[in-house]
Motif scaffolding. Structure first.
Motif, PDB file in Angstrom:
ATOM      1  N   GLY A  39       0.791  -1.231   0.000  1.00 13.69           N
ATOM      2  CA  GLY A  39       0.000   0.000   0.000  1.00 13.69           C
ATOM      3  C   GLY A  39       0.816   1.270   0.000  1.00 13.69           C
ATOM      4  N   GLY A  41       2.413   2.666  -2.404  1.00 15.46           N
ATOM      5  CA  GLY A  41       2.253   3.474  -3.609  1.00 15.46           C
ATOM      6  C   GLY A  41       3.170   3.066  -4.755  1.00 15.46           C
ATOM      7  N   LYS A  42       3.791   1.885  -4.653  1.00 19.88           N
ATOM      8  CA  LYS A  42       4.750   1.445  -5.679  1.00 19.88           C
ATOM      9  C   LYS A  42       4.069   1.255  -7.039  1.00 19.88           C
ATOM     10  CE  LYS A  42       5.725  -2.225  -3.221  1.00 19.88           C
ATOM     11  NZ  LYS A  42       4.790  -1.989  -2.093  1.00 19.88           N
ATOM     12  N   SER A  43       2.964   0.489  -7.037  1.00 23.99           N
ATOM     13  CA  SER A  43       2.263   0.252  -8.310  1.00 23.99           C
ATOM     14  C   SER A  43       1.715   1.561  -8.863  1.00 23.99           C
ATOM     15  CB  SER A  43       1.098  -0.722  -8.119  1.00 23.99           C
ATOM     16  OG  SER A  43       1.574  -1.963  -7.719  1.00 23.99           O
ATOM     17  N   THR A  44       1.244   2.407  -7.966  1.00 28.42           N
ATOM     18  CA  THR A  44       0.701   3.700  -8.401  1.00 28.42           C
ATOM     19  C   THR A  44       1.785   4.507  -9.104  1.00 28.42           C
ATOM     20  OG1 THR A  44      -0.804   3.654  -6.517  1.00 28.42           O
ATOM     21  CG2 THR A  44      -0.467   5.798  -7.586  1.00 28.42           C
TER      22      THR A  44
HETATM   23  N1  LIG Z   1      -8.210   2.311  -7.848  1.00 27.53           N
HETATM   24  C1  LIG Z   1      -7.899   2.846  -6.669  1.00 27.53           C
HETATM   25  N2  LIG Z   1      -8.677   3.771  -6.099  1.00 27.53           N
HETATM   26  C2  LIG Z   1      -8.361   4.301  -4.891  1.00 27.53           C
HETATM   27  N3  LIG Z   1      -7.272   3.963  -4.172  1.00 27.53           N
HETATM   28  C3  LIG Z   1      -6.464   3.050  -4.696  1.00 27.53           C
HETATM   29  C4  LIG Z   1      -6.721   2.444  -5.963  1.00 27.53           C
HETATM   30  N4  LIG Z   1      -5.739   1.572  -6.212  1.00 27.53           N
HETATM   31  C5  LIG Z   1      -4.897   1.615  -5.152  1.00 27.53           C
HETATM   32  N5  LIG Z   1      -5.340   2.498  -4.241  1.00 27.53           N
HETATM   33  C6  LIG Z   1      -4.715   2.817  -2.955  1.00 27.53           C
HETATM   34  O1  LIG Z   1      -3.481   3.458  -3.215  1.00 27.53           O
HETATM   35  C7  LIG Z   1      -2.526   3.089  -2.218  1.00 27.53           C
HETATM   36  C8  LIG Z   1      -1.265   2.616  -2.914  1.00 27.53           C
HETATM   37  O2  LIG Z   1      -1.592   1.442  -3.649  1.00 27.53           O
HETATM   38  P1  LIG Z   1      -0.496   0.707  -4.540  1.00 27.53           P
HETATM   39  O3  LIG Z   1      -1.180  -0.413  -5.242  1.00 27.53           O
HETATM   40  O4  LIG Z   1       0.208   1.709  -5.341  1.00 27.53           O
HETATM   41  O5  LIG Z   1       0.482   0.180  -3.406  1.00 27.53           O
HETATM   42  P2  LIG Z   1       1.711  -0.827  -3.525  1.00 27.53           P
HETATM   43  O6  LIG Z   1       2.846  -0.187  -2.804  1.00 27.53           O
HETATM   44  O7  LIG Z   1       1.947  -1.207  -4.925  1.00 27.53           O
HETATM   45  O8  LIG Z   1       1.151  -2.041  -2.676  1.00 27.53           O
HETATM   46  P3  LIG Z   1       1.413  -3.631  -2.748  1.00 27.53           P
HETATM   47  O9  LIG Z   1       2.799  -3.852  -2.223  1.00 27.53           O
HETATM   48  O10 LIG Z   1       0.394  -4.161  -1.805  1.00 27.53           O
HETATM   49  O11 LIG Z   1       1.227  -4.088  -4.151  1.00 27.53           O
HETATM   50  C9  LIG Z   1      -3.175   2.026  -1.351  1.00 27.53           C
HETATM   51  O12 LIG Z   1      -3.615   2.642  -0.157  1.00 27.53           O
HETATM   52  C10 LIG Z   1      -4.356   1.573  -2.172  1.00 27.53           C
HETATM   53  O13 LIG Z   1      -5.429   1.170  -1.337  1.00 27.53           O
END
Ligand SMILES: Nc1ncnc2c1ncn2[C@@H]1O[C@H](COP(=O)(O)OP(=O)(O)OP(=O)(O)O)[C@@H](O)[C@H]1O
Length: 278
Positions: A39, A41-44
């Protein structure tokens, strides 16, 4: 500057700020691993750099602002593999990998001999030749993950974004995939940004790391600078040892909390030091 430049990147989704002013630079032929807890934000970050999410701030490749590029040109600049790819189940592996050539084809044009040669070359290098005629929907998770990577490599872009590219792969295929990406980086100047949960793998392949925590950059630098036991305990609540590998890069080992291993009470990770990093 050549390579990828991310400046003051903010992403808001559903009125929640997910990324806060992220800055990053990866030189041509460099490899940046974006790490951080679930969570963070890496994928974001990867999706925003790939142009799949609205953002404020600036993303440039070789000085060219990506938001100014038409979609086909963007697809000739950046290839991206998502963490959970959706694939058309009935398509054959070869047809699917060939889709990677789409940004290089003229409108309504069909793939030519050269396009097929590129796709077949990648299929071969990723050990997928035996699957080439199989339907994508009938592959195992790891086979499918390699097929999705094959499609991205067939795009032949200067920048490759990989979101958790090895999660479904066995040990041998993890190494094969990351070695191939590393070879393309060194030989062809491919610029690579990956998210990787496996900090050991990230440390072995990436030259630099960006640690995200709650949408902010908590640390950036070489693996040895970013992967310290204290930092991992603080941000992941994990007990680890960090030791210098033969190549000087840090290796990260999960260790059981001492009291738990003896069948006693766990201590919070933040209280536990680790072996000093290299
Ligand atoms: N479509 C969406 N709408 C609203 N919030 C979102 C959406 N997708 C992701 N998020 C939120 O954005 C934040 C970052 O998500 P992200 O997927 O970028 O994290 P991550 O670091 O890749 O996590 P992980 O290691 O679990 O894959 C999280 O709090 C998630 O709940």
């Amino acid at each position: 500057m050549t390579g990828v430049d991310v400046a003051a990147l903010d992403v808001t989704r559903e009125r929640r700020r997910i990324l806060h002013g992220i800055d990053a630079h990866v030189g041509t032929g460099g490899w940046l691993a974006v790490i951080g807890p679930n969570g963070a934000g890496k994928s974001t970050l990867l999706k925003a750099v790939a142009g799949l999410l609205p953002y404020s701030g600036d993303v440039r490749v070789d000085g060219v602002r990506l938001r100014d590029l038409p979609p086909r040109e963007l697809a000739r600049t950046i290839a991206y593999t998502p963490q959970n790819p959706v694939v058309p189940p009935q398509m054959s592996v070869r047809e699917y990998v060939l889709l990677g050539r789409t940004p290089h084809l003229g409108y309504l044009a069909v793939p030519g001999r050269r396009d097929r040669a590129v796709a077949d070359g990648v299929i071969e290098r990723l050990d997928l030749a035996d699957f080439a005629h199989r339907e994508v929907g009938r592959l195992s998770g790891g086979e499918r993950q390699r097929v999705v990577l094959a499609r991205a490599l067939t795009q032949q872009t200067p920048v490759l974004l990989l979101d958790e590219p090895t999660t479904a792969l066995d040990l041998g295929h993890q190494q094969q995939v990351l070695e191939l990406v590393d070879l393309l980086r060194r030989d062809d100047g491919l610029t690579v940004i990956t998210t990787l949960h496996d900090l050991g793998l990230a440390a072995q392949y990436a030259e630099r790391m960006l640690l995200l925590v709650e949408g902010r950059a908590a640390a950036a630098g070489t693996a040895a600078e970013v992967l310290t036991p204290d930092s991992i305990a603080e941000h992941y609540q994990a007990h680890v040892e960090v030791v210098a590998g033969r190549d000087g890069r840090p290796q990260v080992h999960l260790v059981r909390p001492r009291d738990n291993a003896r069948g006693g009470q766990a201590r919070p990770a933040a209280d536990v030091g680790g072996k000093a990093g290299p």
